[in-house]
Design an enzyme around this catalytic site. Sequence first.
Site, PDB file in Angstrom:
ATOM      1  CB  CYS A 199      -0.964  -0.019   1.186  1.00 32.97           C
ATOM      2  SG  CYS A 199      -0.208   0.043   2.823  1.00 32.97           S
ATOM      3  CB  SER A 200       3.352   2.650   2.305  1.00 34.46           C
ATOM      4  OG  SER A 200       4.099   1.482   2.582  1.00 34.46           O
ATOM      5  CG  ASP A 217       7.491   1.932   6.305  1.00 35.76           C
ATOM      6  OD1 ASP A 217       7.452   1.274   5.250  1.00 35.76           O
ATOM      7  OD2 ASP A 217       8.305   1.706   7.225  1.00 35.76           O
ATOM      8  CB  ALA A 218       1.127   3.569   5.732  1.00 35.56           C
ATOM      9  CG  HIS A 250      -4.442   0.078   3.953  1.00 32.77           C
ATOM     10  ND1 HIS A 250      -3.673  -0.767   3.186  1.00 32.77           N
ATOM     11  CD2 HIS A 250      -5.467   0.469   3.147  1.00 32.77           C
ATOM     12  CE1 HIS A 250      -4.205  -0.889   1.978  1.00 32.77           C
ATOM     13  NE2 HIS A 250      -5.285  -0.144   1.931  1.00 32.77           N
ATOM     14  CG  HIS A 261      -6.710   0.210  -1.556  1.00 32.30           C
ATOM     15  ND1 HIS A 261      -6.815  -0.598  -0.448  1.00 32.30           N
ATOM     16  CD2 HIS A 261      -7.828  -0.054  -2.293  1.00 32.30           C
ATOM     17  CE1 HIS A 261      -7.942  -1.285  -0.491  1.00 32.30           C
ATOM     18  NE2 HIS A 261      -8.576  -0.972  -1.606  1.00 32.30           N
TER      19      HIS A 261
END
Length: 288
Positions: A199-200, A217-218, A250, A261
């Site tokens: 996701c990230s 990172d998210a 997320h 996403h």
Amino acid sequence: MKLAATKVPVSTVWTSPDAPRDIDAPATAEHPDVAAWAKSMDTETRLGLHGRTLTQLLFAEPVLVRSERDGWSEILAPWQPSSQDELGYPGWVPSSHLGELPTAASDPVAIAVPTVELLAEPGGQPVAELSFATVLASLEHADGYTRVATPDGGSGWLRDAVLRSVSEPSDMDERLRLGEQFLGLEYLWGGTSAYGLDCSGLVHAVSRVLGLRTPRDAHDQAADLPNIPLDEAHPGDLYFFARDNNPIHHVGFVSPTGMLHASETGKVLENGPLTDDRRSTLVTAARF
């Protein structure tokens, strides 16, 4: 520490030299085949990457080498900001994946399509397949091609049509168009390349094409980017998710239909309405 650069198209970053499994050999080989590695893994095998892989380095990406041990290099990735280290994302890669930094030049360009062949000369033989979000220094332009600097003092050619100047302004629609190229791509923990994204990793890769220095990172992305009220989020902004005051786990792009996403291991990159679970864990939004 010494400066180096990734000299393979994609180098996966591991938690330690002991982290790779036998099935991960294509990713750690001297000439890695990340596409074949990704295709070889089923959902259970991909779940096994949790706690093993961290992120990925793309061709010509600079790194700081902290130490070397048994054919492995402990690195920091300065293009991937992280709260783990102020100098960049930490981890381990095979030393064979690293070479000397490319020649510096003006007008860096990013690959804006999923994959493209690096050519020895305009219209010539391919020498490597490069991934989306690879950023290279341009040296000259000729007949619809751009010559780019490569590690270890070399150069190669790419078609102008696949490139985007990282200094070019962007809009919200472009962010979604770039990410939508990967609809249906299977989620890959630690992935930042066209062969698999988390996701990230999707957010980080798209932002790199746009010339933005966004954390990897998210939770770091949420902390670094300007937060906005949820009811002010527009397509191209970011949604962040967390459970019961736990760290953000997320992130996805706000889209006209809901969210674009990379969902989770076992699923694919998608663009659609937020599920009830996503709505219940949506905690904030942010804007580049």
